[in-house]
Design a protein around this motif. Sequence first.
Motif, PDB file in Angstrom:
ATOM      1  N   ARG A  33      44.432  13.376  40.244  1.00  0.00           N
ATOM      2  CA  ARG A  33      43.514  12.647  39.381  1.00  0.00           C
ATOM      3  C   ARG A  33      43.015  11.369  40.039  1.00  0.00           C
ATOM      4  NH1 ARG A  33      47.397  13.433  34.092  1.00  0.00           N
ATOM      5  NH2 ARG A  33      46.916  15.662  33.769  1.00  0.00           N
ATOM      6  N   PHE A  34      43.892  10.719  40.781  1.00  0.00           N
ATOM      7  CA  PHE A  34      43.486   9.481  41.457  1.00  0.00           C
ATOM      8  C   PHE A  34      42.354   9.751  42.452  1.00  0.00           C
ATOM      9  CE2 PHE A  34      43.894   6.795  45.259  1.00  0.00           C
ATOM     10  CZ  PHE A  34      43.598   5.558  44.704  1.00  0.00           C
ATOM     11  N   PHE A  35      42.536  10.780  43.286  1.00  0.00           N
ATOM     12  CA  PHE A  35      41.502  11.065  44.292  1.00  0.00           C
ATOM     13  C   PHE A  35      40.258  11.687  43.663  1.00  0.00           C
ATOM     14  CE2 PHE A  35      45.149  10.608  47.138  1.00  0.00           C
ATOM     15  CZ  PHE A  35      44.595   9.790  48.108  1.00  0.00           C
ATOM     16  N   LEU A  36      40.432  12.292  42.493  1.00  0.00           N
ATOM     17  CA  LEU A  36      39.252  12.738  41.750  1.00  0.00           C
ATOM     18  C   LEU A  36      38.427  11.539  41.289  1.00  0.00           C
ATOM     19  CD1 LEU A  36      37.450  14.722  40.231  1.00  0.00           C
ATOM     20  CD2 LEU A  36      39.118  14.685  38.359  1.00  0.00           C
ATOM     21  N   LEU A  37      39.114  10.498  40.804  1.00  0.00           N
ATOM     22  CA  LEU A  37      38.410   9.274  40.394  1.00  0.00           C
ATOM     23  C   LEU A  37      37.733   8.618  41.588  1.00  0.00           C
ATOM     24  CD1 LEU A  37      40.968   7.735  37.862  1.00  0.00           C
ATOM     25  CD2 LEU A  37      38.775   8.828  37.353  1.00  0.00           C
ATOM     26  N   VAL A  38      38.373   8.683  42.744  1.00  0.00           N
ATOM     27  CA  VAL A  38      37.761   8.152  43.964  1.00  0.00           C
ATOM     28  C   VAL A  38      36.454   8.890  44.268  1.00  0.00           C
ATOM     29  CG1 VAL A  38      38.011   7.924  46.464  1.00  0.00           C
ATOM     30  CG2 VAL A  38      39.914   7.316  44.951  1.00  0.00           C
ATOM     31  N   ALA A  39      36.498  10.222  44.187  1.00  0.00           N
ATOM     32  CA  ALA A  39      35.297  11.026  44.446  1.00  0.00           C
ATOM     33  C   ALA A  39      34.216  10.754  43.413  1.00  0.00           C
ATOM     34  CB  ALA A  39      35.655  12.509  44.464  1.00  0.00           C
ATOM     35  N   ARG A 127      33.141  17.720  46.802  1.00  0.00           N
ATOM     36  CA  ARG A 127      34.479  17.263  46.392  1.00  0.00           C
ATOM     37  C   ARG A 127      34.690  17.419  44.888  1.00  0.00           C
ATOM     38  NH1 ARG A 127      38.634  16.404  44.931  1.00  0.00           N
ATOM     39  NH2 ARG A 127      40.315  15.084  45.715  1.00  0.00           N
ATOM     40  N   LEU A 128      33.599  17.494  44.139  1.00  0.00           N
ATOM     41  CA  LEU A 128      33.696  17.598  42.686  1.00  0.00           C
ATOM     42  C   LEU A 128      33.839  19.038  42.207  1.00  0.00           C
ATOM     43  CD1 LEU A 128      30.965  15.003  41.636  1.00  0.00           C
ATOM     44  CD2 LEU A 128      33.416  14.645  41.927  1.00  0.00           C
ATOM     45  N   LEU A 129      33.843  19.997  43.136  1.00  0.00           N
ATOM     46  CA  LEU A 129      34.004  21.391  42.719  1.00  0.00           C
ATOM     47  C   LEU A 129      35.408  21.682  42.209  1.00  0.00           C
ATOM     48  CD1 LEU A 129      32.110  23.315  45.546  1.00  0.00           C
ATOM     49  CD2 LEU A 129      31.376  23.022  43.187  1.00  0.00           C
ATOM     50  N   LYS A 130      36.399  21.036  42.805  1.00  0.00           N
ATOM     51  CA  LYS A 130      37.789  21.324  42.453  1.00  0.00           C
ATOM     52  C   LYS A 130      38.092  21.096  40.978  1.00  0.00           C
ATOM     53  CE  LYS A 130      40.936  20.199  45.410  1.00  0.00           C
ATOM     54  NZ  LYS A 130      41.907  19.420  46.218  1.00  0.00           N
ATOM     55  N   PRO A 131      37.719  19.948  40.378  1.00  0.00           N
ATOM     56  CA  PRO A 131      38.062  19.761  38.955  1.00  0.00           C
ATOM     57  C   PRO A 131      37.302  20.678  38.006  1.00  0.00           C
ATOM     58  CG  PRO A 131      36.699  17.955  39.732  1.00  0.00           C
ATOM     59  CD  PRO A 131      37.099  18.734  40.936  1.00  0.00           C
ATOM     60  N   LEU A 132      36.220  21.294  38.479  1.00  0.00           N
ATOM     61  CA  LEU A 132      35.444  22.146  37.580  1.00  0.00           C
ATOM     62  C   LEU A 132      36.219  23.378  37.128  1.00  0.00           C
ATOM     63  CD1 LEU A 132      31.873  22.093  39.194  1.00  0.00           C
ATOM     64  CD2 LEU A 132      32.638  20.907  37.139  1.00  0.00           C
ATOM     65  N   ILE A 133      37.165  23.851  37.954  1.00  0.00           N
ATOM     66  CA  ILE A 133      37.895  25.072  37.593  1.00  0.00           C
ATOM     67  C   ILE A 133      38.837  24.835  36.414  1.00  0.00           C
ATOM     68  CG2 ILE A 133      37.764  26.007  39.921  1.00  0.00           C
ATOM     69  CD1 ILE A 133      40.660  25.171  40.336  1.00  0.00           C
ATOM     70  N   SER A 134      39.054  23.569  36.052  1.00  0.00           N
ATOM     71  CA  SER A 134      39.890  23.294  34.885  1.00  0.00           C
ATOM     72  C   SER A 134      39.166  23.606  33.578  1.00  0.00           C
ATOM     73  CB  SER A 134      40.346  21.828  34.888  1.00  0.00           C
ATOM     74  OG  SER A 134      39.225  20.958  34.852  1.00  0.00           O
TER      75      SER A 134
END
Length: 324
Positions: A33-39, A127-134
């Motif tokens: 989540r931290f590195f998602l916020l960074v992205a 980099r934002l593709l990863k959280p989309l699968i949630s």
Amino acid sequence: VPPVPTYNVCGCGVNNWFRRRLMKLTSKAWFERFFLLVALGDNLLIILDDELGWGVTFYSDFGFASMYTIEVVLKIWAWGMFGGRMSFWNSNVFNRFDVIVALAAWLEVLASFYGFDYTIRSIKLFRLLKPLISFVFFNGLEAILKTMEVGTIALGTVVYLMIFFFVLFGVVGMELYAGSYSRKCVWADTGEVRQPDRYCKRLHQKEYAKTGLPFGPGLNVESNCGPMQVCMDVGPPNYGFSHYDNVAAAMITIFQSFSTDSQAFIMWAGIQSEPEWLALTLIFYIGIAFVLGQTLINVFVAVLTTVFSSTRSEYAEKDEEEKE
């Protein structure tokens, strides 16, 4: 295949205390989540810079590039790069996008440092593709990306065949129509192109006599244009993109033909400019439509569908095992 490689890129074994702590650290939800916020912050600054002209500086690019690199290095140190089901490269297809984003970020830093004007910041959006699968709506995204990876060889074979036929039809087109698409009928007194456009063939008198057409005031001996018209080179159509005068233009023209973009127009120009090759022209363009536009495109789709079906089944079995 072991879960993780016995040794990582630094030579640390699976029982190394520092490596095991990194495994625990990178497995935490807050780490992702931290590195998602960074992205998200990085891409937000990019949007603000595009819209308002502020938000991105050399120092911000350097900072975000460092953060992306730290994430990749920590995961590789913990899980290893290759050689295991849970290794960085094999465990998740999105990890590969992380590497691409990190490299693109450093290229952006170098470009900014040396004063280049071009930018590749848009690559960071991967980099934002990863959280989309949630999200349920995007839960098949990983399977789609995996399909593109697994099917690379099979799809590459089809693409190779398409390139071969592109070159084949391009060479044939250059032999048949080199210079033909530049000729149009123009009015002899004003030099203006007649409307509607008519492509033409310049004929010598002896060659014209062989056609068997009668001579008369309504026919032009030097070309197949009408009275008071001459056949002149005025340039190829579609802003100079549709012709067979060189290899590059031939490839573009073939692509226009098989994608049905101005297909009838391009074929009709060939018929008018080379009237004695009517049958060859029809065979040529029907061949493009059948081989490229129908057969190979359908084969490409069939291979992609087969690989996707197999990959989706694997992911379904994997989900069932995780539930059990």
